[in-house]
Design an enzyme around this catalytic site. Structure first.
Site, mmCIF file in Angstrom:
data_model
loop_
_atom_site.group_PDB
_atom_site.id
_atom_site.type_symbol
_atom_site.label_atom_id
_atom_site.label_comp_id
_atom_site.label_asym_id
_atom_site.label_seq_id
_atom_site.Cartn_x
_atom_site.Cartn_y
_atom_site.Cartn_z
ATOM 1 C CG HIS A 48 45.134 23.437 42.060
ATOM 2 N ND1 HIS A 48 44.069 23.561 41.194
ATOM 3 C CD2 HIS A 48 45.714 24.662 42.105
ATOM 4 C CE1 HIS A 48 44.000 24.793 40.747
ATOM 5 N NE2 HIS A 48 44.995 25.487 41.274
ATOM 6 C CG ASP A 54 44.339 28.589 38.561
ATOM 7 O OD1 ASP A 54 45.009 27.808 39.264
ATOM 8 O OD2 ASP A 54 43.472 29.347 39.038
ATOM 9 C CD GLU A 106 44.097 26.134 44.694
ATOM 10 O OE1 GLU A 106 44.722 27.147 45.073
ATOM 11 O OE2 GLU A 106 43.260 26.182 43.776
ATOM 12 C CD GLU A 107 40.853 26.977 41.285
ATOM 13 O OE1 GLU A 107 40.567 27.941 42.030
ATOM 14 O OE2 GLU A 107 41.648 27.057 40.343
ATOM 15 C CG ASP A 146 48.357 27.569 41.770
ATOM 16 O OD1 ASP A 146 47.914 27.742 40.612
ATOM 17 O OD2 ASP A 146 47.616 27.270 42.724
ATOM 18 C CG HIS A 185 39.624 31.685 38.400
ATOM 19 N ND1 HIS A 185 38.998 31.621 39.625
ATOM 20 C CD2 HIS A 185 40.671 30.830 38.491
ATOM 21 C CE1 HIS A 185 39.635 30.766 40.406
ATOM 22 N NE2 HIS A 185 40.664 30.283 39.733
#
Length: 326
Positions: free
Chosen positions: A62, A164, A194-195, A217, A303
């Site tokens: 992603h 990410d 995707e998130e 990922d 994140h």
């Protein structure tokens, strides 16, 4: 060798969920000479087709980032926001942010009696303006910002926000450039959103209807002090997924990856993740079902503004994917 210039360019390019146009254009320019066909679907997924005579394989990473969307601007010009993707308010206080037009701001908090009760609604963005009208010249309701990027490279690791999953995009780009023979009909997909719920992979998989799916990922590590007792660690090689919250990996694909890694001396570890998911979660449930697995890059501090991956782990993931495709 990791192409640090390319990786830095990928990581620092603006592209939060639903606003992936800029990063998509960058990727198109990197891969267009190495594939037979490029499509962009209605949701914004970038689908790069490398033709082959065998079964259809969809390989997905992603390209969207977590971010913040403006929901209000008060009379003094301070910006209130909501999150796009999973964000811990305790981690982002003091972060600098950047809007698509280049406007920079800093995340601040109302005065609190108890910092343990910090929530998104207690935070605001200050872009250094004098009142609402001044702020509205640069930022509007519905605009999205991302964390201001600083790309750091040491001898062993890369540290940056948005590894990410821009590290997965980097791996796909390098795979596309270096695959000269393939027994599969290959569809490399750089997915959107995707998130916010693995949305892009769902529509792409429905369209492609692959026989085999593979997601690339990052995954959390559990090697920092007083962490959960799970097995994935930085510097321990490519993580071959057994399970996460969205997927129990196909046994044949998982075993094939393990056998290939052992046969060729690729360093690997088995990933069992009790939370979170990847594009694989959507791919394997498309139409009548798709045999799907995943390879993950171990990553500390996901994140956050300082995500960290091992260069050697990235190389192991890249080598494993190339060999598996062959």
């Amino acid at each position: 060798m990791i192409d640090s210039n390319l990786l830095k360019k990928i990581v620092t390019t603006y592209g939060p969920s639903s606003r992936e146009e800029i990063i998509r254009n960058l990727i198109v320019n990197e891969i267009k000479e190495y594939v037979d066909e490029i499509k962009i679907d209605a949701l914004g997924n970038l689908i790069a087709h490398k033709m082959g005579s065998g079964k259809k394989m969809m390989i997905s990473s992603h390209m969207d980032q977590i971010g913040l969307m403006v929901i209000d601007i008060d009379e003094k010009g301070f910006i209130r926001f909501t999150n796009i993707g999973g964000i811990n308010p305790n981690l982002i206080l003091g972060y600098r942010v950047r809007f698509e037009n280049g406007t920079i701001g800093v995340i601040c908090s109302e005065k609190l009696e108890d910092n343990d009760k910090l929530k998104i609604e207690k935070l605001y963005i200050d872009i250094g303006t004098d009142g609402r009208e001044d702020t509205m010249k640069a930022v509007k309701i519905g605009d999205i910002c991302i964390f201001q990027n600083e790309f750091i490279e040491t001898e062993k690791v890369i540290i940056s926000p948005y590894l990410d999953d821009r590290i997965g995009c980097y791996i796909l780009i390098e795979t596309i450039k270096n695959i000269t023979s393939n027994s599969y009909d290959l569809y490399f997909v750089f997915t959107v959103q995707e998130e916010v719920g693995i949305r892009g992979a769902k529509t792409a998989a429905f369209s492609i209807d692959p026989d085999i799916g593979l997601a690339i990922d990052v995954t959390s590590t559990f090697d920092t002090p007083k962490n959960e007792k799970l097995s994935v660690k930085l510097f321990n090689g490519a993580a071959i997924k057994a399970m996460d919250y969205s997927l129990i990996a196909d046994k044949d694909i998982k075993n094939s990856l393990i056998e290939l890694a052992e046969k060729t001396g690729i360093k690997y570890q088995i990933e069992v993740l009790e939370h979170g998911g990847t594009d694989a979660g959507a791919i394997h449930m498309s139409k009548s079902g798709v045999k799907t697995g995943a390879i993950s890059v171990p990553c500390r501090y996901i994140h956050s503004q300082s995500e960290m991956v091992s260069k050697d782990d990235v190389k192991m993931c890249l080598e494993l994917i190339k060999l598996y495709i062959k």
